[in-house]
Design a protein around this motif. Structure first.
Motif, PDB file in Angstrom:
ATOM      1  N   VAL A  23       0.839  -1.203   0.000  1.00 22.96           N
ATOM      2  CA  VAL A  23       0.000   0.000   0.000  1.00 22.96           C
ATOM      3  C   VAL A  23       0.872   1.249   0.000  1.00 22.96           C
ATOM      4  O   VAL A  23       0.635   2.191  -0.760  1.00 22.96           O
ATOM      5  N   VAL A  24       1.891   1.243   0.842  1.00 24.34           N
ATOM      6  CA  VAL A  24       2.752   2.421   0.997  1.00 24.34           C
ATOM      7  C   VAL A  24       3.725   2.549  -0.171  1.00 24.34           C
ATOM      8  O   VAL A  24       4.101   3.660  -0.548  1.00 24.34           O
ATOM      9  N   ASP A  28       9.888   1.829   4.246  1.00 32.70           N
ATOM     10  CA  ASP A  28      10.471   2.921   5.022  1.00 32.70           C
ATOM     11  C   ASP A  28       9.576   3.231   6.220  1.00 32.70           C
ATOM     12  O   ASP A  28       8.376   3.485   6.077  1.00 32.70           O
ATOM     13  N   ARG A  29      10.157   3.204   7.404  1.00 35.80           N
ATOM     14  CA  ARG A  29       9.412   3.360   8.652  1.00 35.80           C
ATOM     15  C   ARG A  29       8.586   4.636   8.702  1.00 35.80           C
ATOM     16  O   ARG A  29       7.418   4.630   9.079  1.00 35.80           O
ATOM     17  N   GLN A  30       9.164   5.764   8.294  1.00 36.17           N
ATOM     18  CA  GLN A  30       8.444   7.035   8.352  1.00 36.17           C
ATOM     19  C   GLN A  30       7.326   7.093   7.316  1.00 36.17           C
ATOM     20  O   GLN A  30       6.227   7.571   7.600  1.00 36.17           O
ATOM     21  N   ALA A  31       7.586   6.572   6.124  1.00 37.23           N
ATOM     22  CA  ALA A  31       6.546   6.545   5.088  1.00 37.23           C
ATOM     23  C   ALA A  31       5.378   5.662   5.528  1.00 37.23           C
ATOM     24  O   ALA A  31       4.209   6.011   5.307  1.00 37.23           O
ATOM     25  N   ALA A  38      -2.499   8.361   8.283  1.00 35.03           N
ATOM     26  CA  ALA A  38      -3.486   9.123   7.513  1.00 35.03           C
ATOM     27  C   ALA A  38      -4.664   8.260   7.079  1.00 35.03           C
ATOM     28  O   ALA A  38      -5.794   8.732   7.026  1.00 35.03           O
ATOM     29  N   GLN A  39      -4.407   6.993   6.771  1.00 37.96           N
ATOM     30  CA  GLN A  39      -5.466   6.154   6.212  1.00 37.96           C
ATOM     31  C   GLN A  39      -6.259   5.380   7.263  1.00 37.96           C
ATOM     32  O   GLN A  39      -7.461   5.223   7.125  1.00 37.96           O
ATOM     33  N   THR A  99       1.564   3.973  14.844  1.00 37.58           N
ATOM     34  CA  THR A  99       0.691   5.093  15.215  1.00 37.58           C
ATOM     35  C   THR A  99       0.141   4.769  16.605  1.00 37.58           C
ATOM     36  O   THR A  99      -0.659   3.847  16.757  1.00 37.58           O
ATOM     37  N   PRO A 100       0.597   5.494  17.612  1.00 39.88           N
ATOM     38  CA  PRO A 100       0.114   5.212  18.967  1.00 39.88           C
ATOM     39  C   PRO A 100      -1.322   5.719  19.142  1.00 39.88           C
ATOM     40  O   PRO A 100      -1.789   6.555  18.368  1.00 39.88           O
ATOM     41  N   PRO A 101      -2.009   5.217  20.159  1.00 35.13           N
ATOM     42  CA  PRO A 101      -3.352   5.731  20.429  1.00 35.13           C
ATOM     43  C   PRO A 101      -3.284   7.222  20.755  1.00 35.13           C
ATOM     44  O   PRO A 101      -2.371   7.679  21.433  1.00 35.13           O
TER      45      PRO A 101
END
Length: 129
Positions: A23-24, A28-31, A38-39, A99-101
């Protein structure tokens, strides 16, 4: 790291790294964090286990919930424990929050997780070798 029981407050969807990376378009960790954040807009954990990179999307659990997944993509609920990193752990080594809560009871919407999985599977099937 804490082992939390699934099926009381939340469940987890296990997603192979190849699906997320398709999907990405990269591993790459940041990507990955930017795209997944975002999704999916909910908490996602990354872990490199014996079977390779795996992502865990935390979703609501309700009695009678079911997921029409496969052995690679499964919905884990009651009777299962998930290793959850400390909230401040947002990078390797070890399991970390992609993505943390954002707040208490913050969970991914199952529909957005399913959409991400479907798009990743589609890209994997339609990319040239």
């Amino acid at each position: 790291m804490a082992l939390l029981p699934l099926g009381r407050r939340f469940a987890a969807v296990r997603i192979p790294g190849v699906i997320i990376h398709a999907v990405v378009g990269t591993d790459d960790r940041q990507a990955v964090a930017d795209t997944v954040g975002a999704q999916v807009r909910g908490p996602v954990i990354h872990d490199v286990c014996a079977v390779g990179p795996t992502y865990w999307a935390l979703v609501p659990w309700h009695p009678g919930s079911h997921w029409s997944g496969t052995t690679e993509i499964s919905y884990l609920g009651p009777g299962t424990y998930l290793g959850v990193p400390d909230l401040g752990c947002t990078e390797p080594p070890g399991p970390y929050w992609v993505t943390p809560p954002r707040h208490r009871r913050d969970l991914c919407h199952p529909e957005t997780v399913l959409d991400l999985i479907v798009r990743g599977g589609h890209r994997l099937r339609h990319e040239p070798p």
